[in-house]
Write a protein that holds these residues in place. Structure first.
Motif, short mmCIF file in Angstrom:
data_model
loop_
_atom_site.label_atom_id
_atom_site.label_comp_id
_atom_site.label_asym_id
_atom_site.label_seq_id
_atom_site.Cartn_x
_atom_site.Cartn_y
_atom_site.Cartn_z
N LEU A 1 1.76 8.16 -11.16
CA LEU A 1 3.18 7.75 -11.15
C LEU A 1 3.73 7.73 -9.73
O LEU A 1 4.92 7.61 -9.51
CB LEU A 1 4.01 8.68 -12.04
N SER A 2 2.82 7.86 -8.78
CA SER A 2 3.14 7.72 -7.36
C SER A 2 4.15 8.72 -6.83
O SER A 2 5.14 8.37 -6.18
CB SER A 2 3.59 6.29 -7.04
N SER A 3 3.86 9.97 -7.09
CA SER A 3 4.66 11.02 -6.46
C SER A 3 4.52 10.94 -4.94
O SER A 3 5.44 11.31 -4.21
CB SER A 3 4.23 12.40 -6.96
N SER A 4 3.39 10.43 -4.47
CA SER A 4 3.18 10.39 -3.01
C SER A 4 4.13 9.40 -2.35
O SER A 4 4.74 9.71 -1.33
CB SER A 4 1.72 10.06 -2.67
N ALA A 5 4.29 8.21 -2.93
CA ALA A 5 5.22 7.24 -2.33
C ALA A 5 6.66 7.72 -2.46
O ALA A 5 7.48 7.53 -1.55
CB ALA A 5 5.06 5.87 -2.97
N MET B 1 2.22 -1.53 -2.74
CA MET B 1 3.07 -1.57 -3.94
C MET B 1 3.92 -0.31 -4.13
O MET B 1 5.13 -0.41 -4.36
CB MET B 1 2.22 -1.76 -5.19
N ASP B 2 3.29 0.85 -4.05
CA ASP B 2 3.99 2.09 -4.42
C ASP B 2 5.22 2.32 -3.56
O ASP B 2 6.29 2.68 -4.05
CB ASP B 2 3.05 3.30 -4.29
N GLN B 3 5.05 2.11 -2.26
CA GLN B 3 6.16 2.34 -1.34
C GLN B 3 7.25 1.29 -1.53
O GLN B 3 8.44 1.60 -1.49
CB GLN B 3 5.66 2.33 0.11
N SER C 1 -7.89 11.06 -8.64
CA SER C 1 -7.60 11.26 -7.24
C SER C 1 -7.81 9.94 -6.53
O SER C 1 -8.89 9.37 -6.56
CB SER C 1 -8.51 12.33 -6.64
N ASN C 2 -6.74 9.45 -5.93
CA ASN C 2 -6.79 8.16 -5.25
C ASN C 2 -7.75 8.19 -4.07
O ASN C 2 -8.31 7.17 -3.69
CB ASN C 2 -5.39 7.79 -4.73
N SER C 3 -7.87 9.36 -3.49
CA SER C 3 -8.69 9.45 -2.28
C SER C 3 -10.17 9.36 -2.66
O SER C 3 -11.03 9.33 -1.79
CB SER C 3 -8.41 10.77 -1.57
N ALA D 1 1.56 5.66 7.03
CA ALA D 1 1.39 7.12 7.07
C ALA D 1 0.33 7.56 6.06
O ALA D 1 -0.52 8.39 6.35
CB ALA D 1 2.73 7.82 6.77
N GLU D 2 0.39 6.97 4.85
CA GLU D 2 -0.57 7.37 3.82
C GLU D 2 -1.98 6.90 4.17
O GLU D 2 -2.96 7.63 3.98
CB GLU D 2 -0.13 6.85 2.44
N ASN D 3 -2.10 5.70 4.72
CA ASN D 3 -3.41 5.16 5.11
C ASN D 3 -3.99 5.93 6.29
O ASN D 3 -5.12 6.39 6.25
CB ASN D 3 -3.31 3.69 5.52
MG MG Z 1 -0.16 8.22 -4.68
#
Ligand code: MG
Ligand code: ADP
Length: 385
Positions: A126-130, A172-174, A216-218, A160-162
């Protein structure tokens, strides 16, 4: 007042003995359709959900940013004068990464104290990271008395995430966390970053079922899919898979290995489905939208191979319920990067309870998996509250 907002403000006052100067929220998101198309320069159709990450911010002294994560009960402190380096704490790297990449983008930052609380489920697709990046980035900009375009904020978040966190996510997420409109989905052209808001008809509800299976996206699998897509694009002699249609995919497949071909077929057909879904949503054609969502799931399962057995079972149960109770008006599919996370359904509001009931009756989960369900409205993007 949302729970996350209360927690962010209370913790700020407790830790810093002052009231924060600004409160910023940014939402998580679901992708209605268009999976793994973003980094292929293609189309996605996400909407923001009514779960947020909230940042409370106020001034500090010297050249220091001090950050408090309420959800991790942890603390971070770093200098903005000089190179910002990695922290051993993962959550803190989203904060440090935003600060570093805002500075690299020629924004200046004021020394700040921040506290962070969120109610977007972590690591569930659900993209808590973005949401974290957009809330932190917008807060740092506000505290330093500057302006930023939402598209630029999103691009800095992705950078920043990359580059800082080390996760190769698309844009997309951001973008959706930054630019969403309430009660609308957003069709995004990930090449031009052009966005068109499409109203979600009032009679449609969004059901989000969190399988409890952690992705895990990573993970290497995500990077592997990206590499396979790049290989296929190279084979077809195009900049990105966005540049070919199904006819070209078939006509030029000789010499491409079967796995790369199937990965490409997912992306090419998914782009076409996403554009068709945007039209169906605009026309309130729930049957068509539902069919496209089901086809998208099958393509992720068979061609892109990013689903897992439990997720397929959950999607089948939800699609069966939609066929039975809603006369096929609606559809379900896994959303997010894959290998777990959430399955979503769009269906007529009056039948959501029936779909939930079907899941309770038919979805047998392992003991360590907690299935959570959420009915969400489409919410607005990052803003000051
Ligand atoms: Mg994420
Ligand atoms: P997703 O974006 O699907 O939720 P990710 O693995 O991309 O999953 O991002 C989750 C990570 O983002 C968490 O492990 C944590 O480091 C960070 N994060 C997200 N929300 C918060 C929060 N409210 N507080 C602190 N860190 C958070």
């Amino acid at each position: 007042m949302s729970d996350a907002k209360t927690r962010a403000i209370d913790a700020y006052i407790r830790a810093y003995d002052k009231k924060p100067e600004h409160i910023i929220r940014a939402p998580g998101r679901v992708n209605i359709i268009g999976e793994h198309t973003d980094y292929n320069d293609g189309f996605v159709l996400p909407c923001a959900i009514d779960k947020d990450t909230v940042v409370a911010i106020g001034r500090h002294d010297g050249d220091i940013i001090e950050a408090l994560s309420i959800d991790y009960d942890a603390h971070d402190i770093f200098s903005i004068d000089g190179d910002i380096v990695e922290s051993p704490q993962l959550w803190a790297n989203y904060v440090r990464g935003m600060a570093k990449h805002l500075l690299l983008g020629d924004y200046s930052l004021a020394p700040s104290r921040i506290s962070i609380a969120g109610d977007v489920p972590l690591g569930s697709g659900l993209s808590s990271s973005a949401a974290l990046e957009m809330a932190v980035g917008r807060a740092l900009i506000e505290q330093s008395g500057q302006m930023i375009k939402l598209t630029d904020l999103a691009m800095i978040g992705q950078e920043a995430e990359n580059q800082f966190v080390g996760c190769a996510c698309g844009i997309m997420d951001q973008l959706i966390s930054a630019k969403a409109s309430a009660e609308h989905a957003l069709l995004i052209d990930c090449r031009t970053l052009e966005c068109s808001a499409i109203p979600i008809p009032e009679n449609i509800s969004l059901l989000i079922v969190n399988s409890g299976i952690i992705h895990s996206n990573s993970d290497g699998a995500y990077n592997e899919r990206r590499a396979q897509c790049e290989k296929a694009a190279l084979h077809y002699g195009v900049a990105a898979l966005r540049d070919i249609d199904e006819n070209q995919l078939e006509a030029g497949k000789a010499g491409l290995d079967d796995i790369s071909y199937r990965r490409a077929r997912h992306v090419v057909t998914e782009n076409a489905r996403t554009l068709a879904a945007a039209i169906a949503l605009r026309q309130n054609d729930l049957s068509k939208l539902g069919q496209l969502m089901q086809q998208s799931h099958a393509s992720m399962r068979d061609d892109f191979e990013i689903t897992v057995a439990e997720i397929d079972r959950l999607a089948d149960i939800m699609n069966d319920a939609i066929a039975h109770y809603c006369d096929g008006r609606g559809g379900a599919r896994m959303t997010g990067g894959g290998f777990g996370g959430c399955v979503i359904a769009l269906a007529p509001h009056e039948h959501i309870a029936d779909i939930i009931d079907s899941i309770h009756r038919h979805y047998k989960k392992n003991d360590n998996q907690k299935v959570e369900m959420l009915i969400s409205r489409a919410s607005a993007g990052v803003n000051i509250i």
